[in-house]
Design a protein around this motif. Structure first.
Motif, mmCIF file in Angstrom:
data_model
loop_
_atom_site.group_PDB
_atom_site.id
_atom_site.type_symbol
_atom_site.label_atom_id
_atom_site.label_comp_id
_atom_site.label_asym_id
_atom_site.label_seq_id
_atom_site.Cartn_x
_atom_site.Cartn_y
_atom_site.Cartn_z
ATOM 1 N N ASP A 176 32.009 34.404 -42.801
ATOM 2 C CA ASP A 176 32.100 34.156 -44.244
ATOM 3 C C ASP A 176 33.084 33.026 -44.519
ATOM 4 O OD1 ASP A 176 30.338 36.215 -44.967
ATOM 5 O OD2 ASP A 176 31.961 37.672 -45.240
ATOM 6 N N VAL A 185 33.955 30.572 -42.569
ATOM 7 C CA VAL A 185 33.344 29.300 -42.161
ATOM 8 C C VAL A 185 32.359 28.832 -43.240
ATOM 9 C CG1 VAL A 185 31.773 28.222 -40.491
ATOM 10 C CG2 VAL A 185 33.666 29.652 -39.683
ATOM 11 N N ALA A 186 31.528 29.748 -43.719
ATOM 12 C CA ALA A 186 30.549 29.398 -44.747
ATOM 13 C C ALA A 186 31.232 28.918 -46.020
ATOM 14 C CB ALA A 186 29.641 30.593 -45.047
ATOM 15 N N ILE A 206 32.620 25.429 -45.501
ATOM 16 C CA ILE A 206 31.553 24.416 -45.571
ATOM 17 C C ILE A 206 31.091 24.253 -47.014
ATOM 18 C CG2 ILE A 206 29.148 23.922 -44.936
ATOM 19 C CD1 ILE A 206 29.793 25.361 -42.226
ATOM 20 N N ALA A 207 30.849 25.353 -47.690
ATOM 21 C CA ALA A 207 30.329 25.315 -49.061
ATOM 22 C C ALA A 207 31.277 24.620 -50.028
ATOM 23 C CB ALA A 207 30.018 26.728 -49.551
ATOM 24 N N LEU A 249 22.297 23.355 -43.627
ATOM 25 C CA LEU A 249 23.618 23.960 -43.460
ATOM 26 C C LEU A 249 24.211 24.345 -44.816
ATOM 27 C CD1 LEU A 249 25.756 24.706 -41.344
ATOM 28 C CD2 LEU A 249 26.702 22.396 -41.641
ATOM 29 N N GLY A 250 24.011 23.480 -45.807
ATOM 30 C CA GLY A 250 24.533 23.761 -47.146
ATOM 31 C C GLY A 250 23.864 24.961 -47.793
ATOM 32 N N TRP A 263 22.543 27.540 -46.246
ATOM 33 C CA TRP A 263 23.093 28.726 -45.575
ATOM 34 C C TRP A 263 24.501 29.019 -46.098
ATOM 35 C CZ3 TRP A 263 27.499 28.738 -42.501
ATOM 36 C CH2 TRP A 263 27.828 29.985 -41.951
ATOM 37 N N ALA A 264 25.349 27.992 -46.131
ATOM 38 C CA ALA A 264 26.743 28.185 -46.541
ATOM 39 C C ALA A 264 26.837 28.614 -48.004
ATOM 40 C CB ALA A 264 27.545 26.901 -46.311
ATOM 41 N N ARG A 294 25.734 32.283 -48.328
ATOM 42 C CA ARG A 294 26.782 33.167 -47.783
ATOM 43 C C ARG A 294 28.007 33.166 -48.692
ATOM 44 N NH1 ARG A 294 26.851 35.529 -42.135
ATOM 45 N NH2 ARG A 294 28.733 36.765 -42.337
ATOM 46 N N ALA A 295 28.355 32.000 -49.262
ATOM 47 C CA ALA A 295 29.499 31.912 -50.176
ATOM 48 C C ALA A 295 29.234 32.697 -51.451
ATOM 49 C CB ALA A 295 29.819 30.456 -50.496
ATOM 50 N N VAL A 334 31.688 25.867 -54.988
ATOM 51 C CA VAL A 334 30.701 25.426 -54.004
ATOM 52 C C VAL A 334 30.261 24.016 -54.383
ATOM 53 C CG1 VAL A 334 28.372 25.822 -53.098
ATOM 54 C CG2 VAL A 334 29.944 27.740 -53.397
#
Length: 165
Positions: free
Chosen positions: A11, A13-14, A17-18, A64-65, A67-68, A71-72, A84
């Motif tokens: 979480d 990590v996500a 990234i987000a 990737l965005g 997914w992030a 999850r965010a 985000v």
């Protein structure tokens, strides 16, 4: 913890990234900060790439965005939280993608600023179909797709400006 649940390492990590690290946590107008960050790094990280590599980079940021961002949303307990801003990276770079803006010629800063402003305009106003995607597509992919469309609109508007100015 501000209504947040326990965040697992994945979480965290996500969310990192987000939010593009600390960028999404800057005060007031996180979307504008995200767009500014994307614009600031584009001349070194994105614009020098050939078009096929730019498209691959956009596909990577989209996947990737999404997914992030999904999850965010879960981790932060909010739909499309303002912090985000990975979607602004995607949208801003989408606006830059079709244009050769690499190299520090005299028009580059003005072109970047114009594309930045056009992207922010479309991202904020959300004309149709951007608003329909924003409201109708759930989860992280919806977070990303409306900004992707705003970037396409900004690129189109910029191309028209270049044609007539």
């Amino acid at each position: 913890m501000n209504g947040q649940r326990f965040l697992s390492p994945l979480d965290n990590v996500a969310v990192f990234i987000a939010t593009l690290g600390p960028i999404g946590r800057l005060p007031k107008a996180p979307g504008t900060w995200g767009s500014l960050a994307a614009t600031a790094v584009a001349p070194w990280c994105f614009m020098p790439l050939p078009l096929p590599a730019r498209l691959a980079a956009l596909a990577l940021v989209l996947g990737l965005g999404a997914w992030a961002a999904s999850r965010a949303e879960e981790a932060l307990g909010r739909k499309d939280p303002g912090c985000v801003v990975v979607d602004e990276l995607l949208g801003q770079w989408t606006a830059f993608a079709p244009f050769h803006l690499a190299g520090w010629d005299q028009s580059m800063p003005l072109d970047l600023l114009t594309l930045f402003a056009l992207f922010r305009l479309f991202d904020i106003l959300k004309p149709w179909p951007i608003r329909a995607v924003d409201r109708g597509v759930p989860g992280g992919i919806g977070v990303m797709l409306d900004d992707l469309l705003a970037g396409v609109f900004a690129a189109g508007a910029f191309a028209l400006l270049r044609l007539f100015i």
